[in-house]
Design a protein around this motif. Structure first.
Motif, PDB file in Angstrom:
ATOM      1  N   TYR A  31       7.144  15.485   1.756  1.00  0.00           N
ATOM      2  CA  TYR A  31       7.627  14.161   1.375  1.00  0.00           C
ATOM      3  C   TYR A  31       7.208  13.836  -0.058  1.00  0.00           C
ATOM      4  CZ  TYR A  31       7.826   9.017   1.367  1.00  0.00           C
ATOM      5  OH  TYR A  31       8.066   7.706   1.060  1.00  0.00           O
ATOM      6  N   LYS A  32       8.160  13.428  -0.860  1.00  0.00           N
ATOM      7  CA  LYS A  32       7.905  13.099  -2.262  1.00  0.00           C
ATOM      8  C   LYS A  32       7.579  11.613  -2.379  1.00  0.00           C
ATOM      9  CE  LYS A  32       9.075  17.321  -3.253  1.00  0.00           C
ATOM     10  NZ  LYS A  32       8.029  18.321  -3.550  1.00  0.00           N
ATOM     11  N   ASN A  33       6.320  11.294  -2.251  1.00  0.00           N
ATOM     12  CA  ASN A  33       5.931   9.883  -2.257  1.00  0.00           C
ATOM     13  C   ASN A  33       5.793   9.324  -3.666  1.00  0.00           C
ATOM     14  OD1 ASN A  33       3.302  11.602  -2.169  1.00  0.00           O
ATOM     15  ND2 ASN A  33       2.628   9.607  -2.948  1.00  0.00           N
ATOM     16  N   GLU A  34       5.932   8.014  -3.747  1.00  0.00           N
ATOM     17  CA  GLU A  34       5.682   7.302  -4.996  1.00  0.00           C
ATOM     18  C   GLU A  34       4.165   7.172  -5.191  1.00  0.00           C
ATOM     19  OE1 GLU A  34       7.896   6.319  -7.101  1.00  0.00           O
ATOM     20  OE2 GLU A  34       9.800   6.003  -6.055  1.00  0.00           O
ATOM     21  N   PRO A  35       3.698   6.979  -6.426  1.00  0.00           N
ATOM     22  CA  PRO A  35       2.267   6.733  -6.644  1.00  0.00           C
ATOM     23  C   PRO A  35       1.823   5.460  -5.913  1.00  0.00           C
ATOM     24  CG  PRO A  35       3.387   7.195  -8.716  1.00  0.00           C
ATOM     25  CD  PRO A  35       4.451   7.018  -7.684  1.00  0.00           C
ATOM     26  N   ALA A  36       0.538   5.345  -5.694  1.00  0.00           N
ATOM     27  CA  ALA A  36       0.002   4.156  -5.022  1.00  0.00           C
ATOM     28  C   ALA A  36       0.395   2.900  -5.800  1.00  0.00           C
ATOM     29  CB  ALA A  36      -1.505   4.246  -4.902  1.00  0.00           C
ATOM     30  N   PRO A  37       1.016   1.932  -5.144  1.00  0.00           N
ATOM     31  CA  PRO A  37       1.428   0.716  -5.857  1.00  0.00           C
ATOM     32  C   PRO A  37       0.232  -0.169  -6.182  1.00  0.00           C
ATOM     33  CG  PRO A  37       1.938   0.528  -3.527  1.00  0.00           C
ATOM     34  CD  PRO A  37       1.436   1.917  -3.737  1.00  0.00           C
ATOM     35  N   LYS A  38       0.392  -0.989  -7.196  1.00  0.00           N
ATOM     36  CA  LYS A  38      -0.646  -1.939  -7.574  1.00  0.00           C
ATOM     37  C   LYS A  38      -0.574  -3.136  -6.634  1.00  0.00           C
ATOM     38  CE  LYS A  38      -2.361  -4.660 -11.505  1.00  0.00           C
ATOM     39  NZ  LYS A  38      -2.119  -5.046 -12.907  1.00  0.00           N
ATOM     40  N   ILE A  39      -1.733  -3.602  -6.199  1.00  0.00           N
ATOM     41  CA  ILE A  39      -1.781  -4.744  -5.289  1.00  0.00           C
ATOM     42  C   ILE A  39      -1.055  -5.941  -5.911  1.00  0.00           C
ATOM     43  CG2 ILE A  39      -3.277  -6.388  -4.104  1.00  0.00           C
ATOM     44  CD1 ILE A  39      -3.338  -3.523  -2.992  1.00  0.00           C
ATOM     45  N   GLY A  40      -0.146  -6.530  -5.148  1.00  0.00           N
ATOM     46  CA  GLY A  40       0.613  -7.674  -5.610  1.00  0.00           C
ATOM     47  C   GLY A  40       1.896  -7.337  -6.342  1.00  0.00           C
ATOM     48  N   ASN A  41       2.098  -6.051  -6.649  1.00  0.00           N
ATOM     49  CA  ASN A  41       3.288  -5.629  -7.393  1.00  0.00           C
ATOM     50  C   ASN A  41       4.379  -5.178  -6.422  1.00  0.00           C
ATOM     51  OD1 ASN A  41       5.044  -4.872  -9.448  1.00  0.00           O
ATOM     52  ND2 ASN A  41       4.142  -2.841  -9.667  1.00  0.00           N
TER      53      ASN A  41
ATOM     54  N   TYR B  42       0.810  -1.218   0.000  1.00  0.00           N
ATOM     55  CA  TYR B  42       0.000   0.000   0.000  1.00  0.00           C
ATOM     56  C   TYR B  42       0.848   1.276   0.000  1.00  0.00           C
ATOM     57  CZ  TYR B  42       0.900   0.074   5.078  1.00  0.00           C
ATOM     58  OH  TYR B  42       1.499   0.089   6.310  1.00  0.00           O
ATOM     59  N   LEU B  43       2.167   1.120   0.066  1.00  0.00           N
ATOM     60  CA  LEU B  43       3.076   2.276  -0.046  1.00  0.00           C
ATOM     61  C   LEU B  43       4.454   1.777  -0.446  1.00  0.00           C
ATOM     62  CD1 LEU B  43       3.350   5.419   0.458  1.00  0.00           C
ATOM     63  CD2 LEU B  43       4.390   4.806   2.650  1.00  0.00           C
TER      64      LEU B  43
ATOM     65  N   MET C  86      -9.647   1.958  -1.515  1.00  0.00           N
ATOM     66  CA  MET C  86      -9.096   3.165  -0.903  1.00  0.00           C
ATOM     67  C   MET C  86      -8.376   4.024  -1.933  1.00  0.00           C
ATOM     68  SD  MET C  86      -6.580   3.478   2.415  1.00  0.00           S
ATOM     69  CE  MET C  86      -6.362   5.078   3.218  1.00  0.00           C
ATOM     70  N   VAL C  87      -7.654   3.389  -2.831  1.00  0.00           N
ATOM     71  CA  VAL C  87      -6.955   4.121  -3.891  1.00  0.00           C
ATOM     72  C   VAL C  87      -7.966   4.693  -4.881  1.00  0.00           C
ATOM     73  CG1 VAL C  87      -5.364   3.905  -5.833  1.00  0.00           C
ATOM     74  CG2 VAL C  87      -4.831   2.767  -3.669  1.00  0.00           C
TER      75      VAL C  87
ATOM     76  N   ASN D 260      14.127  -0.517  -1.984  1.00  0.00           N
ATOM     77  CA  ASN D 260      12.697  -0.317  -2.167  1.00  0.00           C
ATOM     78  C   ASN D 260      11.978  -1.011  -1.019  1.00  0.00           C
ATOM     79  OD1 ASN D 260      12.867   1.060  -4.707  1.00  0.00           O
ATOM     80  ND2 ASN D 260      13.277  -0.908  -5.672  1.00  0.00           N
ATOM     81  N   GLU D 261      11.181  -0.265  -0.297  1.00  0.00           N
ATOM     82  CA  GLU D 261      10.450  -0.799   0.840  1.00  0.00           C
ATOM     83  C   GLU D 261       8.969  -0.818   0.510  1.00  0.00           C
ATOM     84  OE1 GLU D 261      12.176  -2.080   3.235  1.00  0.00           O
ATOM     85  OE2 GLU D 261      14.091  -1.266   2.549  1.00  0.00           O
ATOM     86  N   ASN D 262       8.454  -2.019   0.258  1.00  0.00           N
ATOM     87  CA  ASN D 262       7.050  -2.195  -0.099  1.00  0.00           C
ATOM     88  C   ASN D 262       6.246  -2.486   1.164  1.00  0.00           C
ATOM     89  OD1 ASN D 262       7.179  -2.650  -3.344  1.00  0.00           O
ATOM     90  ND2 ASN D 262       8.958  -3.584  -2.358  1.00  0.00           N
ATOM     91  N   TYR D 263       5.516  -1.498   1.659  1.00  0.00           N
ATOM     92  CA  TYR D 263       4.756  -1.694   2.889  1.00  0.00           C
ATOM     93  C   TYR D 263       3.532  -2.564   2.629  1.00  0.00           C
ATOM     94  CZ  TYR D 263       7.324   2.191   5.082  1.00  0.00           C
ATOM     95  OH  TYR D 263       8.296   3.020   5.595  1.00  0.00           O
ATOM     96  N   GLY D 264       3.413  -3.627   3.411  1.00  0.00           N
ATOM     97  CA  GLY D 264       2.262  -4.504   3.317  1.00  0.00           C
ATOM     98  C   GLY D 264       1.559  -4.619   4.653  1.00  0.00           C
ATOM     99  N   ILE D 265       0.342  -5.130   4.640  1.00  0.00           N
ATOM    100  CA  ILE D 265      -0.386  -5.413   5.868  1.00  0.00           C
ATOM    101  C   ILE D 265      -0.233  -6.897   6.155  1.00  0.00           C
ATOM    102  CG2 ILE D 265      -2.650  -5.493   6.978  1.00  0.00           C
ATOM    103  CD1 ILE D 265      -3.434  -3.033   5.438  1.00  0.00           C
TER     104      ILE D 265
END
Length: 280
Positions: free
Chosen positions: A267-277, A125-126, A248-249, A223-228
């Motif tokens: 903060y310069k965030n990346e776009p919302a990532p695609k689920i599973g990517n 999700y981030l 939510m997106v 690259n830090e892919n935040y997951g739940i």
């Protein structure tokens, strides 16, 4: 006579069974899909990460992870008053899920192959990136002069080892139980740099008491892919969380949460990532 009485009893039992089912007595129904079954859901978060997961002096909770988890919980049938926030430190996240202490964890929980052996992840999700936080007047040039310097990270995270592997194999590692302790050590001069995700570091740097005192090195060491995180094998909950994140997106709540929590830090965030990517 005895046979007639028995038949009548069986018939009555069948009527009661059908009536109970019609009134919602199906015990197989997932309590998390409607109103939450009248119970509560326990969600693991960080308590000491401004902008992500922070327990405020009045006892309320704020941050991007909190907003994401609150949205997801609502989609699972639990309103804000049905959420019990549980502090989950980095080193104890896998154990907390395995023990059943929490239903899910949204605590800057980067998805890694090693962790996926123990827990399942919804999301990401981030997408964040590892960086360094330095004193504003630090002469450490883009993180390349950390050999022999004191580098702070949190026990259980992978950040410090990444720095030692990539740019500073002779850095002196100092590990504390929380990021707030690392930030205090940086302010006092006990350490020369703090390393973790840029989102976490930006949250601290934006706090009023630290404004202008720190700077980000601007590195993208990982690259830090935040997951739940959910308990291994809990595919039903996993699917529901992924659907909630997609919603939510789509409805704009994700962008609002980013702006609300990271906007003040520029903060310069990346776009919302695609689920599973998961970006390697």
């Amino acid at each position: 006579m005895k046979l007639r009485k028995a038949s009548a009893a069986v018939a009555a039992a069948l009527v009661l069974s059908v009536t109970a089912t019609a009134c919602g007595g199906d015990s197989s129904k997932d309590s998390g899909s409607g109103s939450g079954g009248g119970g509560k859901i326990k969600i693991g978060i960080k308590y000491d990460q401004p902008g992500l997961g922070l327990k405020e002096p009045g006892g309320s909770f704020a941050g991007f992870d909190v907003d994401v988890a609150t949205y997801v919980a609502k989609e699972l049938g639990y309103g804000p008053d049905k959420i019990e926030w549980v502090e989950t430190k980095s080193a104890d996240r896998e154990n907390a899920l395995a023990r059943g202490d929490v239903k899910m964890i949204a605590a800057t929980y980067s998805i890694t192959d090693e962790r996926k052996q123990k827990v399942d992840f919804a999301g990401p999700y981030l997408l964040a990136h590892q960086d360094l936080l330095l004193k504003a007047d630090s002469d450490i040039a883009e993180g390349t002069d950390l050999n022999g310097k004191n580098l702070c990270s949190v026990a259980g995270s992978t950040s410090a080892q990444n720095v030692k592997d990539s740019i500073a194999p002779k850095a002196n590692l100092k590990q504390y139980s929380g990021y707030s302790e690392c930030i205090a050590a940086l302010q006092s001069g006990a350490v020369d740099a703090v390393t973790t995700d840029d989102s976490i570091l930006a949250g601290f740097a934006a706090q009023s008491q630290y404004k202008g005192k720190f700077k980000l090195a601007g590195l993208k060491l990982s690259n830090e892919n935040y997951g739940i995180g959910v308990k291994k094998g809990d595919s039903a909950t996993l699917d529901k969380i992924n659907k909630a994140l997609e919603k939510m997106v789509k409805d704009g709540a994700w962008d609002k949460a980013v702006q609300d929590n990271f906007g003040p830090a520029n903060y310069k965030n990346e776009p919302a990532p695609k689920i599973g990517n998961v970006v390697k």
